[in-house]
Design a protein around this motif. Sequence first.
Motif, PDB file in Angstrom:
ATOM      1  N   PRO A 243      26.937  -8.986  -1.495  1.00  0.00           N
ATOM      2  CA  PRO A 243      25.557  -8.501  -1.447  1.00  0.00           C
ATOM      3  C   PRO A 243      25.512  -6.997  -1.219  1.00  0.00           C
ATOM      4  O   PRO A 243      26.334  -6.422  -0.522  1.00  0.00           O
ATOM      5  CB  PRO A 243      24.948  -9.253  -0.261  1.00  0.00           C
ATOM      6  CG  PRO A 243      25.860 -10.407  -0.024  1.00  0.00           C
ATOM      7  CD  PRO A 243      27.222  -9.956  -0.436  1.00  0.00           C
ATOM      8  N   ASN A 245      22.656  -3.490  -0.724  1.00  0.00           N
ATOM      9  CA  ASN A 245      21.335  -3.145  -0.192  1.00  0.00           C
ATOM     10  C   ASN A 245      20.396  -2.806  -1.347  1.00  0.00           C
ATOM     11  O   ASN A 245      20.067  -1.643  -1.588  1.00  0.00           O
ATOM     12  CB  ASN A 245      21.450  -1.967   0.775  1.00  0.00           C
ATOM     13  CG  ASN A 245      20.160  -1.719   1.537  1.00  0.00           C
ATOM     14  OD1 ASN A 245      19.383  -2.644   1.779  1.00  0.00           O
ATOM     15  ND2 ASN A 245      19.927  -0.473   1.896  1.00  0.00           N
ATOM     16  N   ASN A 249      15.648  -6.022  -0.396  1.00  0.00           N
ATOM     17  CA  ASN A 249      16.287  -5.799   0.906  1.00  0.00           C
ATOM     18  C   ASN A 249      16.010  -6.946   1.867  1.00  0.00           C
ATOM     19  O   ASN A 249      15.574  -6.758   3.001  1.00  0.00           O
ATOM     20  CB  ASN A 249      15.825  -4.470   1.522  1.00  0.00           C
ATOM     21  CG  ASN A 249      16.140  -3.285   0.639  1.00  0.00           C
ATOM     22  OD1 ASN A 249      17.250  -3.168   0.148  1.00  0.00           O
ATOM     23  ND2 ASN A 249      15.162  -2.424   0.412  1.00  0.00           N
ATOM     24  N   SER A 250      16.263  -8.162   1.395  1.00  0.00           N
ATOM     25  CA  SER A 250      16.008  -9.367   2.177  1.00  0.00           C
ATOM     26  C   SER A 250      17.270 -10.234   2.195  1.00  0.00           C
ATOM     27  O   SER A 250      17.979 -10.343   1.186  1.00  0.00           O
ATOM     28  CB  SER A 250      14.844 -10.160   1.575  1.00  0.00           C
ATOM     29  OG  SER A 250      14.743 -11.451   2.171  1.00  0.00           O
ATOM     30  N   GLN A 251      17.525 -10.864   3.337  1.00  0.00           N
ATOM     31  CA  GLN A 251      18.658 -11.769   3.455  1.00  0.00           C
ATOM     32  C   GLN A 251      18.475 -13.025   2.610  1.00  0.00           C
ATOM     33  O   GLN A 251      19.427 -13.798   2.422  1.00  0.00           O
ATOM     34  CB  GLN A 251      18.869 -12.156   4.924  1.00  0.00           C
ATOM     35  CG  GLN A 251      19.277 -10.985   5.810  1.00  0.00           C
ATOM     36  CD  GLN A 251      19.486 -11.395   7.254  1.00  0.00           C
ATOM     37  OE1 GLN A 251      19.159 -12.508   7.651  1.00  0.00           O
ATOM     38  NE2 GLN A 251      20.029 -10.480   8.055  1.00  0.00           N
ATOM     39  N   ALA A 254      21.008 -12.672  -2.157  1.00  0.00           N
ATOM     40  CA  ALA A 254      22.346 -12.076  -2.104  1.00  0.00           C
ATOM     41  C   ALA A 254      22.639 -11.397  -3.440  1.00  0.00           C
ATOM     42  O   ALA A 254      23.521 -11.810  -4.200  1.00  0.00           O
ATOM     43  CB  ALA A 254      23.394 -13.133  -1.790  1.00  0.00           C
TER      44      ALA A 254
END
Length: 374
Positions: A243, A245, A249-251, A254
């Motif tokens: 993953p 950035n 920009n969220s978990q 990926a």
Amino acid sequence: MEVKTAENKPKRKSAFREWLDSIAFAVVAATLIRWLFLEAYTIPTPSMENSLLVGDFLFVSKLHYGTRTPQTPLQIPLTHQKIWGTNIDSYLSWIKLPMYRLPGFSHVKNGDVVVFNYPDSLGLPADLRPNYIKRCIGIPGDVIEVRGTQAYVNGKPAENPERMLQPYLVYTKEELDTKFFLKYDVWNRRNESENWSPIAELDSVRKEMVTVGYRVVTSAKVAAQFREMGMKVVQDIMPKDMPENVYPNSQLFAWNRDNYGPLRVPKEGETVPLTALNIALYRDVIENYEYNDKVEIEGTTVKINGTPVTSYTFKQDYYFMMGDNRSNSADSRYWGFVPADHIVGKAVFIWMSLDPEGGLLDKIRWRRLFNLID
């Protein structure tokens, strides 16, 4: 019969007054041309190489997509953000008007090279944000995906620009030098290591590092030529499980620059349910570019002007932009969508091209002059 006297004879303008009038006329004419028809820009970064080079000077058409009415009317003519040669703002933010677009004879299409205001500069009025230039990959309603550096639009491979740059690993049995890479235009005067660098491995017999190949940023055409010479050439692609950035920009996603999406580009009038995934994808749009007075987002709860909402209807169109130098471009993969009201115009042709590192005899890139941009 009227007799003219010295008193009623018209006074001739002084040379200084005529000069001032000429300057005023030229400024008004240039301002109108710049606003309505054409504006000149220059390329400062390599994100569009090799389609557009650092030092290219372009004309950008406002007529194609329709010129915008100014959002910030109190501004010194022929300036953008600062007064020439100073760090003083060239505008006053006392008046902010709604932005409208005059009729154009075209719309932004997939593959167009577009100049737009960089949307992530939120501290500035929309029409005074920095100017960026990229290629439009996705128009409103498109689903964008990148699989191993290849962009897909609605499940189909996007047409790649002929001179698009991508990173490759080139394995050789002999060492190559600057002269070789210069021959194939895989060289950059500003930084010789920028477009190629050696790949070294430990020799098990000699117990020392030896060059086995090169990391090269070049076009598919040149990569094919290397293969014809017997070299092993493979694309240098980031693994899916690495993953980066990137937007949003969220978990929950990926993604990285080479393996991205699928992501749907917002379209005016389209309604999406505000699920956890959609909030992550479109939060930036709803908060910053839709002119909502008050947006509150906590977890999966969204309030607009104090009223909880479970779905959202987009108020304008958006676009997804990428640079032709795919591994060296800060574009929509990193900062998201470009709103329709940020679109400035279509890049149409190169009127001058100067090599930043060129000498007296090779400063001008004559072959690039008056080339159309595709």
